[in-house]
Design a protein around this motif. Sequence first.
Motif, mmCIF file in Angstrom:
data_model
loop_
_atom_site.group_PDB
_atom_site.id
_atom_site.type_symbol
_atom_site.label_atom_id
_atom_site.label_comp_id
_atom_site.label_asym_id
_atom_site.label_seq_id
_atom_site.Cartn_x
_atom_site.Cartn_y
_atom_site.Cartn_z
ATOM 1 N N MET A 20 0.848 -1.182 0.000
ATOM 2 C CA MET A 20 0.000 0.000 0.000
ATOM 3 C C MET A 20 0.893 1.245 0.000
ATOM 4 O O MET A 20 1.918 1.280 0.646
ATOM 5 N N GLY A 21 0.479 2.277 -0.699
ATOM 6 C CA GLY A 21 1.216 3.533 -0.730
ATOM 7 C C GLY A 21 0.978 4.356 0.521
ATOM 8 O O GLY A 21 0.356 3.913 1.476
ATOM 9 N N MET A 22 1.477 5.561 0.474
ATOM 10 C CA MET A 22 1.349 6.432 1.644
ATOM 11 C C MET A 22 0.159 7.373 1.486
ATOM 12 O O MET A 22 -0.146 7.819 0.397
ATOM 13 N N GLN A 23 -0.473 7.652 2.607
ATOM 14 C CA GLN A 23 -1.593 8.575 2.644
ATOM 15 C C GLN A 23 -1.139 9.883 3.274
ATOM 16 O O GLN A 23 -0.327 9.891 4.190
ATOM 17 N N MET A 24 -1.705 10.960 2.789
ATOM 18 C CA MET A 24 -1.423 12.266 3.396
ATOM 19 C C MET A 24 -2.358 12.460 4.584
ATOM 20 O O MET A 24 -3.338 13.193 4.518
ATOM 21 N N LYS A 25 -2.055 11.783 5.671
ATOM 22 C CA LYS A 25 -2.932 11.770 6.837
ATOM 23 C C LYS A 25 -3.014 13.119 7.542
ATOM 24 O O LYS A 25 -3.936 13.358 8.307
ATOM 25 N N ARG A 26 -2.053 13.992 7.306
ATOM 26 C CA ARG A 26 -2.040 15.267 8.015
ATOM 27 C C ARG A 26 -2.458 16.439 7.128
ATOM 28 O O ARG A 26 -2.359 17.593 7.539
ATOM 29 N N LEU A 27 -2.958 16.164 5.938
ATOM 30 C CA LEU A 27 -3.352 17.222 5.016
ATOM 31 C C LEU A 27 -4.425 18.122 5.613
ATOM 32 O O LEU A 27 -4.294 19.341 5.616
ATOM 33 N N ARG A 28 -5.491 17.536 6.123
ATOM 34 C CA ARG A 28 -6.589 18.331 6.684
ATOM 35 C C ARG A 28 -6.097 19.196 7.843
ATOM 36 O O ARG A 28 -6.434 20.377 7.935
ATOM 37 N N GLU A 29 -5.290 18.611 8.702
ATOM 38 C CA GLU A 29 -4.745 19.335 9.851
ATOM 39 C C GLU A 29 -4.007 20.602 9.401
ATOM 40 O O GLU A 29 -4.230 21.684 9.937
ATOM 41 N N HIS A 30 -3.139 20.472 8.418
ATOM 42 C CA HIS A 30 -2.375 21.622 7.932
ATOM 43 C C HIS A 30 -3.256 22.616 7.174
ATOM 44 O O HIS A 30 -3.086 23.821 7.297
ATOM 45 N N ARG A 31 -4.203 22.112 6.403
ATOM 46 C CA ARG A 31 -5.105 22.995 5.651
ATOM 47 C C ARG A 31 -5.939 23.838 6.613
ATOM 48 O O ARG A 31 -6.046 25.060 6.453
ATOM 49 N N GLU A 32 -6.507 23.187 7.623
ATOM 50 C CA GLU A 32 -7.341 23.913 8.583
ATOM 51 C C GLU A 32 -6.521 24.885 9.422
ATOM 52 O O GLU A 32 -7.000 25.965 9.762
ATOM 53 N N ALA A 33 -5.282 24.522 9.745
ATOM 54 C CA ALA A 33 -4.416 25.420 10.517
ATOM 55 C C ALA A 33 -4.134 26.709 9.741
ATOM 56 O O ALA A 33 -3.948 27.765 10.345
#
Length: 75
Positions: free
Chosen positions: A1-14
Amino acid sequence: MGMQMKRLREHREARGLSREALAREAGVSAALIQAHEQGRNHDTHVSVASPLACALGIPMEELFAPEDMGLRVKS
């Protein structure tokens, strides 16, 4: 399985950005951002992660969870 951008929402909302605003800045679709934020896209390419990180003003690695980068997380 590849990698997911699990922290995208966190950074976008910040940054106070909507999906649409980030999509415009990064030159990608809002639907693509939504798919990544909801964990529906499991294979992230540099061609996607790099412009998103640039638009957010962060290193690309910040979009991924430490365990996805092969790093151990201390308990």
